[in-house]
Design an enzyme around this catalytic site. Structure first.
Site, PDB file in Angstrom:
ATOM      1  N   TYR A 231       2.236  -4.183  -8.109  1.00 19.03           N
ATOM      2  CA  TYR A 231       1.788  -3.866  -9.470  1.00 19.03           C
ATOM      3  C   TYR A 231       0.292  -4.043  -9.646  1.00 19.03           C
ATOM      4  O   TYR A 231      -0.370  -4.639  -8.829  1.00 19.03           O
ATOM      5  CB  TYR A 231       2.593  -4.586 -10.535  1.00 19.03           C
ATOM      6  CG  TYR A 231       2.753  -6.087 -10.502  1.00 19.03           C
ATOM      7  CD1 TYR A 231       3.795  -6.666 -11.208  1.00 19.03           C
ATOM      8  CD2 TYR A 231       1.895  -6.927  -9.818  1.00 19.03           C
ATOM      9  CE1 TYR A 231       3.969  -8.041 -11.233  1.00 19.03           C
ATOM     10  CE2 TYR A 231       2.051  -8.292  -9.836  1.00 19.03           C
ATOM     11  CZ  TYR A 231       3.091  -8.851 -10.554  1.00 19.03           C
ATOM     12  OH  TYR A 231       3.251 -10.202 -10.582  1.00 19.03           O
ATOM     13  N   GLU A 232      -0.212  -3.449 -10.743  1.00 17.77           N
ATOM     14  CA  GLU A 232      -1.652  -3.356 -11.019  1.00 17.77           C
ATOM     15  C   GLU A 232      -2.392  -2.600  -9.917  1.00 17.77           C
ATOM     16  O   GLU A 232      -3.564  -2.846  -9.667  1.00 17.77           O
ATOM     17  CB  GLU A 232      -2.286  -4.747 -11.221  1.00 17.77           C
ATOM     18  CG  GLU A 232      -1.558  -5.665 -12.165  1.00 17.77           C
ATOM     19  CD  GLU A 232      -1.155  -4.997 -13.461  1.00 17.77           C
ATOM     20  OE1 GLU A 232      -1.848  -4.074 -13.907  1.00 17.77           O
ATOM     21  OE2 GLU A 232      -0.125  -5.375 -14.038  1.00 17.77           O
ATOM     22  N   GLY A 233      -1.700  -1.677  -9.272  1.00 14.60           N
ATOM     23  CA  GLY A 233      -2.298  -0.900  -8.193  1.00 14.60           C
ATOM     24  C   GLY A 233      -1.965  -1.499  -6.849  1.00 14.60           C
ATOM     25  O   GLY A 233      -2.300  -2.652  -6.566  1.00 14.60           O
TER      26      GLY A 233
END
Length: 601
Positions: free
Chosen positions: A440-442
Site C-alpha cells: 500500500y501507498e505505492g
C-alpha cells in the site's frame, strides 16, 4: 513472544546524540517548549500506553479480527476502549495546530509516538494513523470553513479520517478511476462510486469518519488531469461540532486478509453521498499528494516497527533457547546445551535484524527533521532544501524500510525455528502483518519509479546531489577519523559510484525508455543500502566519541560500533549485485514475448 518494551534508549540516542534534536527544536519557531525534559516525559508516557494498553491487544486483534454487519464494523475486544484512552490522553492532538485544538508540538515528536504505537500494535495504530493525513490535507488545502468544521473533531480524535483512492478496476493507475462527483445547487457534490482497500473505512471507535475521496466532475478531462478531491463524512456535521444526518456512504464488506486482522480493510460504497470540494477542481491528485506523502512516511514507520518487533522477540529467544554446543566448545558447560545465540548463523540473523531496525530508525528521524523544517522554518531556502531532500528520501524510506522490515520479520521466524511458525510467539503474525507494507501507498516498484524517474532523472540529478553532498561533507570531515576509517572509505567510494551509476542509467534511457523501469528497483535498493551506510557511519562516529570520552553506557556504544562494522562488511556488499543487475539493462526482461510466459502449461 516477550512483552513489548519501547526502545527509548535507542530513540534517544538517534534523536539527541546523533541528530541533535534539542538544538533542532530550539532553532524552529513554535518548538521552544519541546525541551529535552518535555519530550522525554512525553516519550515515557507514550511508552507506558503502548506497552501496557496496546501491546496486549496485538494478538487479540489478530485472533478476533473485525466483524462486518449491516450496522457497520465491530473492532476486536479492547480496541474501542484503548482508543478512548488514547483520546483522553490527548495523543491525537500532539503535533497539530493549537488553533484547531492541537498541542502545537513538532511533527517529528508525533512520529516518535507513531513508531511506538506501530511496534506495540500496528493494526490498532492504523485507525488514528490515517487521521493525520486527512488533517494535513485539510490544513494545506481546505477552506477556512472546512477547517473550522472538520479539524477540531479530527484533532481531538472524536472523529477519524481515511483516504479513498483505489477502485476495483484501477489499482495504482488513478487516471482510470470512475467515481463521479455531480455539482449541486447548494455548492456540494453528489459522490457516486466504489472504493476498495480503505483502511479504517468503517469501525466503532469514533463518532464520525471523514473520508477524503478522489472523484471526477462531469466535464473533467480524461486521465489524472481530471481528478478532484472531496470531503465525504459518514455523518454530515450538525453545525454544532457533532455528527448529524447519516450520509450516503456505507461499508459494503471487509476484506479477509493475510495480516493486520485487527484493522478493517473496507469496500466503501458512495451512493449519491454529499461531498465537498477540497482545493481547485481537477487538481485533486496534487492535493492528495499531501496525504499520500504523509502516509508513505507512516508506512516507512511500519517497516521499522516490524524489524524492532523481530529484534526484541528473536534476541530474547536466542538467549534462552538451548540447542547443541558451540563449534569452538561448550560455552555453558553447566547446561545440557548452549543457547543458540552462540551459533554464527543465529548471530548473522540477529545482527541483520538489528542493523535494519537501528539504521532505519536513524533514517526515519532524519526525514522527520526535514518535515519540521518544511513546516516551521522562517528561512525560505532551508524550507526549499528540506522539501527537496524529503522528496528524495521519502520513496527510499517507504520502499527500502518496508522491504528490509519484511526481511527482518522473516528472520525473526527463522531464529525461532519451528516455534516461529506457530502463533504463540507472535513471530508469524509479525511476518503476516508486515507483508502489506510493501504494497500500500505505492508498491516497491512504484516507489522505485518515483525515485529514479521523477525525483532523480527528471530533476537532472539535483535531488540526489543534495544528499550525496551531505555524505561527501561527512566523509571529508571524517577522512582522518581513525576510529571509523574502515567505514568512511567505502562510504565515499559508494557515494561517488551513486552519481556515476545514475548518469549511466540516464544515458541508456535516452535511447531506450524501458531502461528506467528495468533499473528502478535495483537502483532504489542500492540507494537504500548506501543511505543506511551513511547513517551507520554517523552513529559509529558518535559511539566512538562517547567511548573515547568515557561517557554513558560503554556496552551500548560498543554494540553500535560492532553493528556498524557488521553492516558494512556483511550487508553493504549487496550493492554489488544491484549494480550488476542494473548494468544488465532492459533487454533480458523485455525480449521474451508476453504470450511465451505461458509455454509449458
Amino acid at each position: 513472544m516477550p512483552d513489548y518494551k519501547a526502545p527509548l534508549r535507542d530513540i534517544r540516542f538517534v534523536r539527541d546524540e546523533v541528530l541533535n534534536y534539542p538544538a533542532h527544536y530550539q532553532s524552529l519557531p513554535g518548538c521552544e517548549e519541546a525541551t529535552p525534559d518535555m519530550t522525554g516525559a512525553i516519550l515515557e508516557e507514550g511508552a507506558k500506553f503502548c506497552e501496557q494498553v496496546l501491546a496486549p491487544l496485538n494478538a487479540v486483534g489478530d485472533r478476533e479480527g473485525c466483524v462486518w454487519s449491516d450496522e457497520g464494523v465491530r473492532t476486536p475486544a479492547g480496541f474501542k476502549e484503548a482508543y478512548a484512552q488514547y483520546v483522553e490522553g490527548g495523543w491525537p492532538a500532539l503535533s497539530h495546530d493549537v488553533a484547531h485544538g492541537g498541542q502545537g508540538l513538532p511533527e517529528s515528536l508525533g512520529m516518535a509516538i507513531s513508531e511506538l504505537m506501530g511496534e506495540a500494535n500496528w493494526a490498532w495504530g492504523m485507525y488514528p494513523g490515517l487521521s493525520h493525513g486527512a488533517m494535513n490535507t485539510l490544513q494545506a488545502h481546505g477552506t477556512p470553513e472546512q477547517q473550522k468544521t472538520y479539524l477540531e473533531p479530527l484533532v481531538s480524535g472524536r472523529w477519524t479520517g481515511t483516504m479513498c483512492l483505489t477502485e476495483p478496476h484501477c489499482g495504482t493507475d488513478l487516471g482510470m478511476l470512475r467515481t463521479k462527483a455531480e455539482p449541486q445547487a447548494d455548492g456540494s457534490y453528489k459522490i457516486t462510486g466504489t472504493k476498495i482497500f480503505i483502511s479504517a473505512g468503517e469501525h466503532d471507535m469514533a463518532e464520525n469518519i471523514v473520508h477524503i475521496v478522489l472523484a471526477r466532475l462531469p466535464d473533467a478531462p480524461a486521465g489524472t488531469k481530471g481528478i478532484s478531491l472531496f470531503i465525504v463524512p459518514k455523518f454530515l456535521p450538525d453545525g454544532q461540532g457533532g455528527p448529524g444526518e447519516r450520509n450516503g456512504v456505507s461499508c459494503g464488506s471487509i476484506e479477509h486478509k493475510m495480516g493486520i486482522h485487527g484493522n478493517a480493510t473496507c469496500v466503501m460504497n458512495f451512493d449519491g453521498a454529499a461531498g465537498f470540494l477540497i482545493g481547485p477542481a481537477n487538481k485533486g491528485l496534487n492535493c492528495m499528494f499531501t496525504f499520500m506523502n504523509t502516509a508513505r512516511l507512516g508506512t516507512a514507520i511500519q517497516g521499522l516497527a516490524h524489524a524492532e518487533v523481530a529484534l526484541q522477540g528473536a534476541t530474547a529467544y536466542a538467549r534462552e533457547r538451548l540447542q547443541m554446543r558451540a563449534l569452538s566448545g561448550p560455552k555453558f558447560p553447566d547446561q545440557p546445551a548452549d543457547p543458540i545465540i552462540v551459533h554464527p548463523d543465529v548471530r548473522r540473523m540477529l545482527l541483520t535484524i538489528k542493523s535494519y531496525a537501528e539504521g532505519n530508525r536513524a533514517l526515519l528521524y532524519y526525514a522527520a527533521q526535514q518535515v519540521d523544517i518544511m513546516q516551521r522554518s522562517q528561512d525560505a531556502d532551508a524550507r526549499e532544501q528540506a522539501d527537496k531532500l524529503l522528496g528524495f528520501l521519502t520513496p527510499i524510506a517507504k520502499a527500502f524500510m518496508t522491504e528490509t522490515g519484511f526481511e527482518a520479520a522473516n528472520l525473526g521466524v527463522q531464529v525461532f525455528g519451528g516455534h516461529g511458525y506457530i502463533s504463540e510467539h507472535g513471530m508469524e503474525q509479525n511476518v503476516r502483518d508486515s507483508r502489506i507494507s510493501m504494497l500500500y501507498e505505492g508498491t516497491t516498484g512504484v516507489q522505485a519509479l518515483d525515485l529514479l524517474g521523477r525525483k532523480v532523472l527528471m530533476t537532472q540529478g539535483e535531488s540526489l546531489r543534495i544528499f550525496t553532498k551531505i555524505v561527501h561533507k561527512f566523509c571529508k570531515a571524517n577522512s582522518g577519523n581513525r576510529a571509523i576509517s574502515e567505514l568512511v572509505k567505502p562510504l565515499a567510494e559508494l557515494n561517488k559510484e551513486w552519481g556515476d551509476l545514475t548518469l549511466k542509467i540516464g544515458m541508456k534511457a535516452m535511447t531506450n525508455r524501458e531502461a528506467v523501469g528495468a533499473a528502478s528497483v535495483d537502483y532504489l535498493m542500492y540507494s537504500g543500502y548506501v543511505t543506511l551506510a551513511y547513517f551507520w557511519a554517523d552513529m559509529a562516529r558518535v559511539a566512538a566519541e562517547k567511548l573515547a570520552a568515557g561517557e554513558g553506557d560503554k556496552a551500548f556504544y560498543q554494540a553500535k560500533l560492532h553493528t556498524a562494522r557488521f553492516y558494512f562488511t556483511r550487508i553493504l556488499p549487496r550493492t554489488r549485485a544491484h549494480v550488476e543487475a542494473i548494468k544488465a539493462g532492459p533487454d533480458v526482461l523485455m525480449d521474451l514475448p508476453a504470450e511465451d510466459f505461458a509455454l509449458g502449461y
